[in-house]
Write an enzyme that holds these catalytic residues in place. Structure first.
Site, PDB file in Angstrom:
ATOM      1  N   LYS A  81       0.823  -1.211   0.000  1.00  0.00           N
ATOM      2  CA  LYS A  81       0.000   0.000   0.000  1.00  0.00           C
ATOM      3  C   LYS A  81       0.856   1.260   0.000  1.00  0.00           C
ATOM      4  CE  LYS A  81      -4.432  -1.436   1.806  1.00  0.00           C
ATOM      5  NZ  LYS A  81      -5.454  -1.269   2.834  1.00  0.00           N
TER       6      LYS A  81
ATOM      7  N   LYS B 116      -7.020 -10.033  -7.094  1.00  0.00           N
ATOM      8  CA  LYS B 116      -8.160 -10.205  -6.189  1.00  0.00           C
ATOM      9  C   LYS B 116      -9.329  -9.323  -6.608  1.00  0.00           C
ATOM     10  CE  LYS B 116      -8.782 -10.041  -1.519  1.00  0.00           C
ATOM     11  NZ  LYS B 116      -8.507  -9.733  -0.127  1.00  0.00           N
TER      12      LYS B 116
ATOM     13  N   LYS C  76     -12.816  -3.543  -4.571  1.00  0.00           N
ATOM     14  CA  LYS C  76     -13.679  -2.390  -4.821  1.00  0.00           C
ATOM     15  C   LYS C  76     -12.914  -1.256  -5.486  1.00  0.00           C
ATOM     16  CE  LYS C  76     -13.746  -2.636   0.109  1.00  0.00           C
ATOM     17  NZ  LYS C  76     -14.642  -3.085   1.146  1.00  0.00           N
TER      18      LYS C  76
END
Ligand code: TRP
Length: 334
Positions: free
Chosen positions: A115, A198, A201
């Site tokens: 991240k 994966k 969203k």
């Protein structure tokens, strides 16, 4: 180690509408576990703000996740569903864990590295200490079992390390070693557009994910457009593993129908993708249709949802506050 009462804890971040990956990888398992354990399920809004969030969207996501939990069958009457920021014990325990956990441990977290990327100096401190808050979530309830997706396994390991170091440092046998519960054919639901990524969203393509709020038509379209190739469906698990997209569709169908991967594969081996996709669209519509309608109903009665949250807060505090008081004594605050 003393025997701890068995208790399940898990959390879901309120960032956008939940999708099939959240359902099959998390919430469906939450529902199954209710028959065997006392369960505590948390909307982790404090984790969500480790990256920027729009306050209005955050508030509506919190309520939407709650509605989704209930629509999927989480039993808010007999179990505990609540919002993390309403129970201060989480942040209070997290502070103590910030002082137990080691910078070296956090530096090894692959999710943080992913991240933060090249931006390591400029991400929030919260993003780095995120796993310490997660440990506090779990251990404020002395939870023994934690259903999570496999991307959270490393964070759970860290929770175990924190529990153990706390026990060692203070010479107590106070926190359990929480066990991950990772199961099901589709704990990792992948993108419908790229079977190596994966389902997420944040993916730019809406076609990559099925939302819990998607209409039946939207579900059918997304499956029709799901990535595949012109081959037939392979007839062995070994060959299937080489075809990421096909494997994903087979896994999703297996999880949705509660049957093994082998059984689903047997049924479709040697057939065309379109047959598998049609069947999958049909079963998803059957399972998700009623959930979508229930989410809509619940969202029409926000007062009721707020009441459910208030009751959840009370029940959560009944467990977490006495545990935090003990911790305060152990560390010498009291
Ligand atoms: N980090 C988890 C995720 O992103 C969410 C989470 C927060 C969680 N606290 C938790 C999961 C405690 C299990 C237990 O999926």
């Amino acid at each position: 180690m003393r025997k701890f009462q068995q208790r399940v804890f898990s959390g879901v971040q309120p960032t956008g509408t939940l999708h099939l990956g959240n359902y099959l990888g998390a919430i469906k398992n939450f529902v199954d576990l209710q028959n065997k354990f006392e369960c505590v399920y948390c909307v982790v809004d404090q984790h969500a703000i480790t990256v920027d969030q729009d306050p209005h969207k955050l508030r509506s996501s919190i309520i939407e996740v709650l509605a989704s939990f209930i629509a999927c069958g989480v039993d808010y009457k007999n179990q505990i569903i609540f919002q993390q920021s309403s129970v201060p014990a989480h942040s209070q325990l997290a502070w103590i864990f910030n002082c137990v956990s080691r910078i070296g441990w956090l530096n090894r977290m692959t999710q943080f590295k992913d991240k933060a990327g090249k931006n390591k100096e400029n991400v929030s401190v919260g993003l780095m200490v995120y796993p310490n808050l997660m440990a506090a979530d779990i251990l404020a309830y002395q939870a023994t079992h934690v259903p999570v997706g496999d991307d959270q396994k490393q964070h759970l390991e860290l929770s175990r390390d924190i529990a153990q170091k706390f026990n060692n440092d203070f010479g107590v046998d106070f926190f359990p070693q929480p066990e991950p519960l990772i199961y099901g054919e589709a704990t990792r639901v992948m993108s419908l557009r790229d079977g190596t990524k994966k389902m997420s969203k944040s993916d730019a393509s809406e076609l990559s994910r099925v939302l819990l709020t998607d209409s039946n038509d939207a579900i059918a379209t997304k499956l029709k457009k799901a990535k595949s190739d012109s081959d037939l469906i392979p007839d062995s698990v070994e060959l299937l593993k080489e075809k990421a997209e096909c494997l994903n569709l087979i896994n999703i169908l297996s999880a949705t129908m509660n049957q093994s991967q082998e059984k689903t594969l047997q049924e479709f081996a040697g057939r065309e993708y379109s047959i598998l996709k049609n069947k999958l669209a049909e079963s998803l519509i059957e399972v998700l249709g009623p959930i979508r309608e229930e989410i809509e109903n619940l969202l029409n009665n926000k007062d009721e949802l707020n009441k459910i949250l208030a009751i959840g807060t009370e029940k959560a505090e009944e467990i977490a506050n006495p545990i935090l008081r003990e911790v305060y004594k152990i560390v010498g605050f009291r």
